[in-house]
Design an enzyme around this catalytic site. Structure first.
Site, PDB file in Angstrom:
ATOM      1  CE1 TYR A 126       4.203  -6.401   3.437  1.00 29.70           C
ATOM      2  CE2 TYR A 126       3.446  -8.686   3.439  1.00 29.70           C
ATOM      3  CZ  TYR A 126       3.564  -7.453   2.809  1.00 29.70           C
ATOM      4  OH  TYR A 126       3.048  -7.271   1.558  1.00 29.70           O
ATOM      5  CG  ASP A 177      -2.115  -0.804   1.132  1.00 22.71           C
ATOM      6  OD1 ASP A 177      -2.537  -1.068  -0.003  1.00 22.71           O
ATOM      7  OD2 ASP A 177      -2.663  -1.201   2.190  1.00 22.71           O
TER       8      ASP A 177
END
Lengths: 255, 255
Positions: B114, B56
């Site tokens: 992540y 994002d």
């Protein structure tokens, strides 16, 4: 009038350093940004802010110290909150405290601690660009450590002084000069009773020259003794440098 | 046509994410930036680049993987150098390698790792603003660890799915979910076979809710079982998130 001392952190990337260097066009400096915030807060005449270290363009701070006198009466925590509400996000006041009479952020400082981060991988990771310098060479850790040891103690650092500098003396005492390697990053911490302009970046330039074998540690010693700027390797980039801490004498205990 | 696989790092701050989300005004995306660089390099028709993770706006990458087919013949090291010479400084190609037939950066991925960095001091240090989220609360480390353990294994993460998401299934398997505290910074590492949109930020939102005592770990478990977005705490900010690594099956040994 009350005398104040604040501890300030900033991201130096978008500042033309702590204070203006006599440009004709006014540039965005940390000092002017703080003075403008204090002006808005106090609503009075210009508040003159003195910083402990005159950091250059692109140099960051974790623990810069600044002093100023303020007419308006305010609690320390309220002054901190009020300034942070006015200041842009790249400057933060970490602490505000009343300062003892005669306190001067620069003149009262006993020593300053700077940290330099240098990435040595072939390609620098983009998120590191603002906070670390970069050279694409693997450095010889033993040579870098020997060079860092060489800097310790009292020396005439004339070889590391900027051109046209008008300081009274170029003798400084380095209290601490330590290198740490973390993966492909070299972290250099140096504490001294004072620094010449660009001195830390020049010291790092010396470490890099030793670490990549461009200069032997003995040659670096000679370059220091030469007291000649042309003998010294080029300085490291500003973006890897951070003013970490400024030390002052502990306030006298109340009688 | 040769199939390629590149490992890419970027500072997501000034990108509108990996790929455009159907805006009418084209925005600066990592995918379009890479495609434009490959177009300039190859001088041929549009090169379509597929990314392993559709990060994002504001999300960074240390080890994003992208695949594409290229007509032009080139050595891996030359392709890497050529792309880095064309690309802006906030995207770097860390490695370029020929990919096995049928390789697809997203579909061939086995798992993704992540990392989220969250500063929890009262004031966030300005140099951390682009790479770490911030909450001004001290978190209960034991509660955060318990919440992180809760996420491990196979679950239906419907409570963490974005509104209007059209994924086939919201079941994912979390292989690793670990929290580390370093001073006032919380570092969360999570690896899964796949992630829903904003899932990592929502997981961090859950950790924060548990750590500040807004939700007990049992309540968090119920919020997960509810499979209802409204039951889950708000997601953490994008700027603290980094795609660290994408894992693929080891290539079959040559016979």
């Amino acid at each position: 009038m009350a005398l104040w001392r604040i501890t300030v952190a900033y991201d130096g990337t978008d500042f033309a350093g702590w204070q203006a260097q006599g440009e004709t066009v006014p540039s965005r400096t940390v000092q002017a940004t703080l003075e403008s915030a204090l002006g808005r807060f106090s609503g009075g005449p210009r508040v003159v802010v003195v910083g402990a270290g005159r950091t250059d363009t692109g140099v960051h701070a974790l623990g810069q110290v600044a002093s100023f006198a303020l007419e308006k009466d305010v609690a320390p925590a309220d002054l901190q909150r009020a300034l942070n509400a006015i200041l842009p996000r790249d400057v933060r006041v970490l602490e505000a405290a009343p300062a003892p009479a005669g306190f001067h952020a620069r003149k009262s400082a006993l020593s300053k601690l700077y940290r330099y981060e240098l990435d040595t991988g072939r390609v620098q990771i983009p998120t590191r660009r603002r906070v670390a310098g970069h050279v694409p060479w693997r450095l010889d850790e033993a040579a870098v450590r020997s060079a860092a040891e060489l800097f310790r103690g009292q020396h005439d650092f004339a070889s590391l002084a900027s051109a046209g500098s008008s300081v009274r003396t170029t003798v400084r005492t380095i209290l601490r000069s330590e290198v740490l390697f973390e993966g492909a990053t070299m972290i250099y911490e140096v504490e001294a009773d004072g620094f010449l302009r660009r001195m830390v970046r020049s010291l790092v330039g010396g470490l890099v020259a030793a670490g990549r074998g461009a200069l032997g540690v003995e040659e670096l010693r000679c370059a220091l003794l030469a007291r000649d700027r042309r003998a010294w390797p080029p300085p490291a980039e500003a973006r890897g440098l951070t003013l970490v801490h400024v030390a002052y004498a502990a306030p006298a205990a109340p009688m």
